[in-house]
Design a protein around this motif. Structure first.
Motif, PDB file in Angstrom:
ATOM      1  N   LEU A  90      29.224  39.325  66.495  1.00 43.47           N
ATOM      2  CA  LEU A  90      28.795  39.983  64.918  1.00 43.47           C
ATOM      3  C   LEU A  90      29.622  40.184  64.286  1.00 43.47           C
ATOM      4  CD1 LEU A  90      25.705  40.939  63.386  1.00 43.47           C
ATOM      5  CD2 LEU A  90      26.760  43.304  64.183  1.00 43.47           C
ATOM      6  N   MET A  91      29.918  39.634  62.759  1.00 39.41           N
ATOM      7  CA  MET A  91      30.408  39.651  61.671  1.00 39.41           C
ATOM      8  C   MET A  91      29.745  40.350  60.654  1.00 39.41           C
ATOM      9  SD  MET A  91      32.314  36.409  59.729  1.00 39.41           S
ATOM     10  CE  MET A  91      34.157  35.990  58.910  1.00 39.41           C
ATOM     11  N   ARG A  92      30.554  41.040  60.344  1.00 36.59           N
ATOM     12  CA  ARG A  92      29.979  42.281  59.297  1.00 36.59           C
ATOM     13  C   ARG A  92      30.564  41.616  57.821  1.00 36.59           C
ATOM     14  NH1 ARG A  92      28.572  47.675  60.723  1.00 36.59           N
ATOM     15  NH2 ARG A  92      31.126  48.197  60.278  1.00 36.59           N
ATOM     16  N   ILE A  93      29.680  40.945  56.633  1.00 28.78           N
ATOM     17  CA  ILE A  93      30.656  41.618  55.638  1.00 28.78           C
ATOM     18  C   ILE A  93      30.542  42.317  54.783  1.00 28.78           C
ATOM     19  CG2 ILE A  93      31.181  40.059  53.449  1.00 28.78           C
ATOM     20  CD1 ILE A  93      30.285  37.060  54.905  1.00 28.78           C
ATOM     21  N   GLU A  94      31.704  43.216  54.379  1.00 29.85           N
ATOM     22  CA  GLU A  94      31.246  44.249  54.057  1.00 29.85           C
ATOM     23  C   GLU A  94      31.696  43.936  52.675  1.00 29.85           C
ATOM     24  OE1 GLU A  94      31.251  47.071  55.994  1.00 29.85           O
ATOM     25  OE2 GLU A  94      31.246  46.373  57.668  1.00 29.85           O
ATOM     26  N   TYR A  95      32.791  43.102  52.195  1.00 27.50           N
ATOM     27  CA  TYR A  95      32.950  43.596  50.603  1.00 27.50           C
ATOM     28  C   TYR A  95      33.617  41.885  49.939  1.00 27.50           C
ATOM     29  CZ  TYR A  95      34.102  45.602  46.212  1.00 27.50           C
ATOM     30  OH  TYR A  95      35.060  45.865  44.431  1.00 27.50           O
ATOM     31  N   VAL A  96      33.636  41.193  49.503  1.00 32.71           N
ATOM     32  CA  VAL A  96      34.213  40.436  48.192  1.00 32.71           C
ATOM     33  C   VAL A  96      34.423  40.677  46.886  1.00 32.71           C
ATOM     34  CG1 VAL A  96      33.459  37.604  47.877  1.00 32.71           C
ATOM     35  CG2 VAL A  96      32.506  38.884  49.738  1.00 32.71           C
ATOM     36  N   GLU A  97      35.226  40.531  46.989  1.00 30.60           N
ATOM     37  CA  GLU A  97      36.218  40.654  45.358  1.00 30.60           C
ATOM     38  C   GLU A  97      36.847  39.812  44.416  1.00 30.60           C
ATOM     39  OE1 GLU A  97      38.860  43.674  43.590  1.00 30.60           O
ATOM     40  OE2 GLU A  97      37.500  44.980  44.987  1.00 30.60           O
ATOM     41  N   VAL A  98      36.987  39.243  43.550  1.00 30.90           N
ATOM     42  CA  VAL A  98      37.816  38.541  43.078  1.00 30.90           C
ATOM     43  C   VAL A  98      38.185  38.814  41.579  1.00 30.90           C
ATOM     44  CG1 VAL A  98      38.222  35.647  41.855  1.00 30.90           C
ATOM     45  CG2 VAL A  98      36.467  36.196  43.579  1.00 30.90           C
ATOM     46  N   GLU A  99      39.128  38.727  40.962  1.00 26.25           N
ATOM     47  CA  GLU A  99      40.238  39.477  39.506  1.00 26.25           C
ATOM     48  C   GLU A  99      38.948  38.589  39.030  1.00 26.25           C
ATOM     49  OE1 GLU A  99      43.848  38.070  38.983  1.00 26.25           O
ATOM     50  OE2 GLU A  99      44.867  39.392  40.339  1.00 26.25           O
ATOM     51  N   PRO A 100      38.365  40.053  37.437  1.00 25.91           N
ATOM     52  CA  PRO A 100      37.434  39.778  37.058  1.00 25.91           C
ATOM     53  C   PRO A 100      37.650  38.489  36.262  1.00 25.91           C
ATOM     54  CG  PRO A 100      38.363  42.485  36.890  1.00 25.91           C
ATOM     55  CD  PRO A 100      39.111  41.197  38.165  1.00 25.91           C
ATOM     56  N   LYS A 101      39.106  37.619  35.946  1.00 23.66           N
ATOM     57  CA  LYS A 101      39.251  36.709  35.252  1.00 23.66           C
ATOM     58  C   LYS A 101      39.174  35.254  35.672  1.00 23.66           C
ATOM     59  CE  LYS A 101      44.061  35.914  36.385  1.00 23.66           C
ATOM     60  NZ  LYS A 101      45.029  36.947  36.222  1.00 23.66           N
ATOM     61  N   LEU A 102      38.539  36.044  36.836  1.00 20.68           N
ATOM     62  CA  LEU A 102      38.651  34.408  37.840  1.00 20.68           C
ATOM     63  C   LEU A 102      36.723  34.729  38.439  1.00 20.68           C
ATOM     64  CD1 LEU A 102      41.834  33.907  39.863  1.00 20.68           C
ATOM     65  CD2 LEU A 102      41.266  32.117  37.897  1.00 20.68           C
ATOM     66  N   ARG A 103      36.309  35.233  38.199  1.00 21.97           N
ATOM     67  CA  ARG A 103      34.671  35.454  37.917  1.00 21.97           C
ATOM     68  C   ARG A 103      34.001  33.845  37.826  1.00 21.97           C
ATOM     69  NH1 ARG A 103      34.888  42.178  38.573  1.00 21.97           N
ATOM     70  NH2 ARG A 103      35.459  42.170  39.687  1.00 21.97           N
ATOM     71  N   GLY A 104      33.131  33.668  38.627  1.00 19.10           N
ATOM     72  CA  GLY A 104      32.096  32.963  37.444  1.00 19.10           C
ATOM     73  C   GLY A 104      32.945  31.134  38.175  1.00 19.10           C
ATOM     74  N   THR A 105      33.736  31.135  38.391  1.00 17.17           N
ATOM     75  CA  THR A 105      34.436  29.971  38.764  1.00 17.17           C
ATOM     76  C   THR A 105      34.163  29.377  40.217  1.00 17.17           C
ATOM     77  OG1 THR A 105      36.238  30.640  40.135  1.00 17.17           O
ATOM     78  CG2 THR A 105      36.454  30.981  37.313  1.00 17.17           C
ATOM     79  N   GLY A 106      33.642  30.245  40.989  1.00 14.03           N
ATOM     80  CA  GLY A 106      32.956  29.678  42.073  1.00 14.03           C
ATOM     81  C   GLY A 106      34.097  29.919  43.446  1.00 14.03           C
ATOM     82  N   LEU A 107      35.050  30.640  43.466  1.00 15.54           N
ATOM     83  CA  LEU A 107      36.080  31.203  44.043  1.00 15.54           C
ATOM     84  C   LEU A 107      35.600  32.111  45.626  1.00 15.54           C
ATOM     85  CD1 LEU A 107      39.669  31.650  41.491  1.00 15.54           C
ATOM     86  CD2 LEU A 107      38.624  29.694  43.588  1.00 15.54           C
ATOM     87  N   GLY A 108      34.989  33.065  44.610  1.00 11.31           N
ATOM     88  CA  GLY A 108      33.942  34.264  45.402  1.00 11.31           C
ATOM     89  C   GLY A 108      32.906  33.565  47.247  1.00 11.31           C
ATOM     90  N   ARG A 109      32.338  32.304  46.344  1.00 10.28           N
ATOM     91  CA  ARG A 109      31.582  31.619  46.802  1.00 10.28           C
ATOM     92  C   ARG A 109      32.762  31.019  47.791  1.00 10.28           C
ATOM     93  NH1 ARG A 109      29.657  27.418  48.884  1.00 10.28           N
ATOM     94  NH2 ARG A 109      27.481  27.213  49.063  1.00 10.28           N
ATOM     95  N   GLN A 110      34.024  30.690  47.840  1.00 11.16           N
ATOM     96  CA  GLN A 110      33.734  29.777  48.548  1.00 11.16           C
ATOM     97  C   GLN A 110      35.363  30.794  49.690  1.00 11.16           C
ATOM     98  OE1 GLN A 110      38.811  27.963  47.155  1.00 11.16           O
ATOM     99  NE2 GLN A 110      36.794  27.573  45.235  1.00 11.16           N
TER     100      GLN A 110
END
Length: 95
Positions: free
Chosen positions: A37-57
């Motif tokens: 089992l792998m539990r994904i707890e949290y994802v964070e990307v710097e605010p200025k880079l949000r919406g660029t697809g980096l979080g999805r990567q």
């Protein structure tokens, strides 16, 4: 722009770290509370880079790791859950 995502495990903390040109700009925290089992707890990307697809990567990299290690993914983080549920190729790891 050099984007790198590395898995890091230090002192019990498990993360995929996102760096651009060597600078840490985001991360995905995960836990392995039990075998298989792998539990994904949290994802964070710097605010200025949000919406660029980096979080999805970050989420895709974590799911790829889980798939290779034959782990079932449980996304606790609502962002990770939304990304995974929207992509059938990623969602198969939640079964």
């Amino acid at each position: 722009m050099n984007v790198v995502i590395d898995r890091e495990e230090l002192n019990g903390v498990h993360e995929f770290v996102l760096r651009i040109d060597g600078q840490r700009v985001g991360f995905l925290a995960f836990a392995r509370p039990e075998v298989g089992l792998m539990r994904i707890e949290y994802v964070e990307v710097e605010p200025k880079l949000r919406g660029t697809g980096l979080g999805r990567q970050l989420v895709a990299k974590a799911v790829e790791f889980a798939r290779d290690a034959k782990l079932r993914v449980v996304p606790i983080c609502s962002y990770a859950r939304a990304v995974i549920e929207r992509d059938p190729a990623l969602a198969e790891t939640m079964r």
